[in-house]
Design a protein around this motif. Structure first.
Motif, PDB file in Angstrom:
ATOM      1  N   ARG A 147       0.822  -1.206   0.000  1.00 54.87           N
ATOM      2  CA  ARG A 147       0.000   0.000   0.000  1.00 54.87           C
ATOM      3  C   ARG A 147       0.864   1.268   0.000  1.00 54.87           C
ATOM      4  O   ARG A 147       0.624   2.215  -0.751  1.00 54.87           O
ATOM      5  CB  ARG A 147      -0.907  -0.035   1.232  1.00 54.87           C
ATOM      6  CG  ARG A 147      -2.000   1.010   1.276  1.00 54.87           C
ATOM      7  CD  ARG A 147      -2.632   1.026   2.663  1.00 54.87           C
ATOM      8  NE  ARG A 147      -2.925  -0.313   3.130  1.00 54.87           N
ATOM      9  CZ  ARG A 147      -4.140  -0.845   3.221  1.00 54.87           C
ATOM     10  NH1 ARG A 147      -5.169  -0.117   2.840  1.00 54.87           N
ATOM     11  NH2 ARG A 147      -4.311  -2.061   3.680  1.00 54.87           N
ATOM     12  N   GLU A 148       1.868   1.241   0.866  1.00 56.01           N
ATOM     13  CA  GLU A 148       2.727   2.414   0.993  1.00 56.01           C
ATOM     14  C   GLU A 148       3.513   2.661  -0.287  1.00 56.01           C
ATOM     15  O   GLU A 148       3.702   3.814  -0.705  1.00 56.01           O
ATOM     16  CB  GLU A 148       3.674   2.225   2.173  1.00 56.01           C
ATOM     17  CG  GLU A 148       2.955   2.171   3.523  1.00 56.01           C
ATOM     18  CD  GLU A 148       3.886   1.826   4.664  1.00 56.01           C
ATOM     19  OE1 GLU A 148       5.042   1.451   4.381  1.00 56.01           O
ATOM     20  OE2 GLU A 148       3.460   1.927   5.838  1.00 56.01           O
ATOM     21  N   ALA A 149       3.974   1.602  -0.935  1.00 57.69           N
ATOM     22  CA  ALA A 149       4.703   1.762  -2.192  1.00 57.69           C
ATOM     23  C   ALA A 149       3.806   2.338  -3.275  1.00 57.69           C
ATOM     24  O   ALA A 149       4.242   3.181  -4.077  1.00 57.69           O
ATOM     25  CB  ALA A 149       5.273   0.421  -2.628  1.00 57.69           C
ATOM     26  N   ALA A 150       2.545   1.885  -3.311  1.00 53.50           N
ATOM     27  CA  ALA A 150       1.623   2.398  -4.321  1.00 53.50           C
ATOM     28  C   ALA A 150       1.335   3.879  -4.089  1.00 53.50           C
ATOM     29  O   ALA A 150       1.302   4.673  -5.046  1.00 53.50           O
ATOM     30  CB  ALA A 150       0.323   1.596  -4.281  1.00 53.50           C
ATOM     31  N   TYR A 151       1.147   4.278  -2.832  1.00 51.98           N
ATOM     32  CA  TYR A 151       0.926   5.695  -2.542  1.00 51.98           C
ATOM     33  C   TYR A 151       2.171   6.519  -2.882  1.00 51.98           C
ATOM     34  O   TYR A 151       2.072   7.667  -3.331  1.00 51.98           O
ATOM     35  CB  TYR A 151       0.563   5.888  -1.072  1.00 51.98           C
ATOM     36  CG  TYR A 151      -0.860   5.507  -0.744  1.00 51.98           C
ATOM     37  CD1 TYR A 151      -1.925   5.992  -1.501  1.00 51.98           C
ATOM     38  CD2 TYR A 151      -1.157   4.673   0.326  1.00 51.98           C
ATOM     39  CE1 TYR A 151      -3.234   5.639  -1.210  1.00 51.98           C
ATOM     40  CE2 TYR A 151      -2.455   4.313   0.630  1.00 51.98           C
ATOM     41  CZ  TYR A 151      -3.490   4.801  -0.142  1.00 51.98           C
ATOM     42  OH  TYR A 151      -4.782   4.460   0.142  1.00 51.98           O
ATOM     43  N   ALA A 152       3.350   5.942  -2.668  1.00 53.12           N
ATOM     44  CA  ALA A 152       4.589   6.653  -2.976  1.00 53.12           C
ATOM     45  C   ALA A 152       4.734   6.907  -4.472  1.00 53.12           C
ATOM     46  O   ALA A 152       5.386   7.874  -4.890  1.00 53.12           O
ATOM     47  CB  ALA A 152       5.790   5.857  -2.468  1.00 53.12           C
ATOM     48  N   LEU A 153       4.107   6.056  -5.279  1.00 55.84           N
ATOM     49  CA  LEU A 153       4.141   6.239  -6.728  1.00 55.84           C
ATOM     50  C   LEU A 153       3.115   7.257  -7.211  1.00 55.84           C
ATOM     51  O   LEU A 153       3.016   7.524  -8.404  1.00 55.84           O
ATOM     52  CB  LEU A 153       3.896   4.905  -7.435  1.00 55.84           C
ATOM     53  CG  LEU A 153       5.008   3.855  -7.275  1.00 55.84           C
ATOM     54  CD1 LEU A 153       4.570   2.543  -7.889  1.00 55.84           C
ATOM     55  CD2 LEU A 153       6.299   4.341  -7.902  1.00 55.84           C
ATOM     56  N   GLY A 154       2.327   7.794  -6.279  1.00 55.57           N
ATOM     57  CA  GLY A 154       1.338   8.804  -6.635  1.00 55.57           C
ATOM     58  C   GLY A 154      -0.025   8.263  -6.982  1.00 55.57           C
ATOM     59  O   GLY A 154      -0.862   8.997  -7.533  1.00 55.57           O
ATOM     60  N   MET A 155      -0.296   6.999  -6.679  1.00 59.90           N
ATOM     61  CA  MET A 155      -1.599   6.416  -6.988  1.00 59.90           C
ATOM     62  C   MET A 155      -2.641   6.877  -5.981  1.00 59.90           C
ATOM     63  O   MET A 155      -2.351   7.086  -4.807  1.00 59.90           O
ATOM     64  CB  MET A 155      -1.506   4.881  -6.976  1.00 59.90           C
ATOM     65  CG  MET A 155      -0.548   4.318  -8.008  1.00 59.90           C
ATOM     66  SD  MET A 155      -0.430   2.497  -7.949  1.00 59.90           S
ATOM     67  CE  MET A 155      -2.061   2.044  -8.549  1.00 59.90           C
ATOM     68  N   ARG A 156      -3.868   7.060  -6.465  1.00 56.89           N
ATOM     69  CA  ARG A 156      -4.972   7.419  -5.582  1.00 56.89           C
ATOM     70  C   ARG A 156      -5.465   6.183  -4.848  1.00 56.89           C
ATOM     71  O   ARG A 156      -5.152   5.053  -5.215  1.00 56.89           O
ATOM     72  CB  ARG A 156      -6.111   8.052  -6.385  1.00 56.89           C
ATOM     73  CG  ARG A 156      -5.742   9.382  -7.034  1.00 56.89           C
ATOM     74  CD  ARG A 156      -6.984  10.049  -7.617  1.00 56.89           C
ATOM     75  NE  ARG A 156      -7.575   9.196  -8.645  1.00 56.89           N
ATOM     76  CZ  ARG A 156      -7.238   9.254  -9.930  1.00 56.89           C
ATOM     77  NH1 ARG A 156      -6.280  10.075 -10.329  1.00 56.89           N
ATOM     78  NH2 ARG A 156      -7.843   8.481 -10.803  1.00 56.89           N
TER      79      ARG A 156
END
Length: 288
Positions: free
Chosen positions: A166-175
Motif C-alpha cells: 500500500r505504501e509503495a503504491a501511494y509513494a508512486l502517486g496512486m490514488r
C-alpha cells in the motif's frame, strides 16, 4: 532445508509403536464406517425403500420435468443471490475500509446486523411483512446475509496484504481507488478465494429454504412428489435422488475454486523479460 527436516519441524516422526497404534486406529475406524453404512443399507432394505413401487414415479415424464424445473429454479435463485451477494459484500467492505467515519460506521452497523440475523427470519420477514414474491424474497434474504459475511471476508483479505504494498503504491502517486483496484484487491483475491467459494456453497444450500415460502425450487419439487403421490410416501427415494445432486453441485463449486487457485499459481502476472546484452562503446549520459 530438506523435505524430511521440514516435516519434522512442527512434530516428531512417529515411532514403530505409534505407527502400529495409528494403523489399528485406521482399521477400527474403517470397520466402524463400513458397519454404519452396512447398517443403513440394511434398514433401507428392511423398510422396503428399494421396491419398484416407490421408484416407479421417477420414470414418469411429468415427475422428471417437475424435478428439472425445481433444479432450474434452484440454480436461478443461487445465481441471483451469488452475484448480488458478491456485489453487496464488495460495497460494504469498501464502506468498512473507508477513512470517513460517516461511511464506516453505517457500513459496520449493516454488516453486523445482517450477519447476526437468521437467514430464515429475514426471508420470512421479506415474504410476509413486505409481501414480496417468493423468488425476490428468497434472493433478498440470501443476499443480505451472505453479502454481509462476504464483506468481512473481503475486508480481512484486503487487510492481509502486506502494508508495504500500500505504501509503495501511494509513494508512486496512486490514488486510493487505484491502490485498492490495482494493488490490494488482485493480491487479496488469491487468499480470499477459498472462503468466498465456501460462502457461496452455503448460499447454494440455503436456497432450499425457499420451499418454506412456496418457492418451487428443487427441495419443494421433491416434497410435492413425496407427499402428493399414492406410492406409500416415497420420501426416502426422493431424498436419495435429491441429496446427491445437492452434494454434486457443492463439490463442483469446490472443484472450481481449486482449479482457479491452481491456475492462478501456474499463471503469474509477470513474466521474465529477456534483456539484450550491453554492447561495447555504450556509455551512460555524462560519461563521455
Amino acid at each position: 532445508m530438506t523435505h524430511t527436516a521440514a516435516a519434522t519441524t512442527l512434530y516428531d516422526i512417529p515411532g514403530p509403536r505409534t505407527r502400529k497404534r495409528h494403523f489399528v486406529y485406521g482399521i477400527v475406524s474403517t470397520a466402524l464406517i463400513v458397519g454404519l453404512v452396512g447398517w443403513i443399507i440394511y434398514l433401507l432394505f428392511e423398510t422396503k425403500q428399494f421396491t419398484s413401487a416407490k421408484w416407479t414415479p421417477f420414470e414418469y415424464k411429468g415427475i422428471q420435468e417437475l424435478l428439472l424445473r425445481g433444479l432450474g429454479n434452484t440454480l436461478k435463485a443461487f445465481a441471483y443471490a451469488a452475484v448480488l451477494s458478491l456485489a453487496l459484500g464488495a460495497v460494504l467492505a469498501v464502506g468498512r475500509l473507508s477513512e470517513h467515519r460517516a461511511v464506516r460506521r453505517p457500513a459496520t452497523l449493516v454488516v453486523e446486523f445482517f450477519r447476526a440475523m437468521p437467514v430464515l427470519v429475514m426471508i420470512f420477514f421479506i415474504f410476509v411483512a413486505l409481501k414480496v414474491q417468493p423468488l425476490p424474497a428468497l434472493v433478498a434474504g440470501l443476499t443480505l446475509y451472505n453479502g454481509s459475511v462476504l464483506a468481512e471476508v473481503f475486508r480481512t483479505g484486503i487487510n492481509s496484504v502486506d502494508r508495504g504494498q500500500r505504501e509503495a503504491a501511494y509513494a508512486l502517486g496512486m490514488r486510493k481507488t487505484q491502490v485498492m483496484t490495482f494493488v490490494l484487491a488482485p493480491q487479496a483475491v488469491r487468499a480470499m478465494l477459498p472462503t468466498i467459494i465456501s460462502q457461496l456453497v452455503v448460499a447454494l444450500k440455503d436456497t432450499s429454504l425457499g420451499y418454506l415460502i412456496t418457492y418451487e425450487e428443487f427441495l419443494h419439487a421433491g416434497k410435492l412428489i413425496a407427499s402428493n403421490l399414492d406410492y406409500d410416501l416415497p420420501f426416502i427415494p426422493v431424498v436419495m435422488v435429491i441429496s446427491p445432486i445437492y452434494i454434486g453441485m457443492c463439490m463442483l463449486l469446490s472443484w472450481f475454486a481449486t482449479w482457479v487457485a491452481k491456475r492462478e499459481r501456474r499463471s503469474p502476472k509477470t513474466e521474465a523479460v529477456e534483456v539484450a546484452p550491453a554492447e561495447p562503446g555504450t556509455l551512460l549520459p555524462g560519461l563521455r
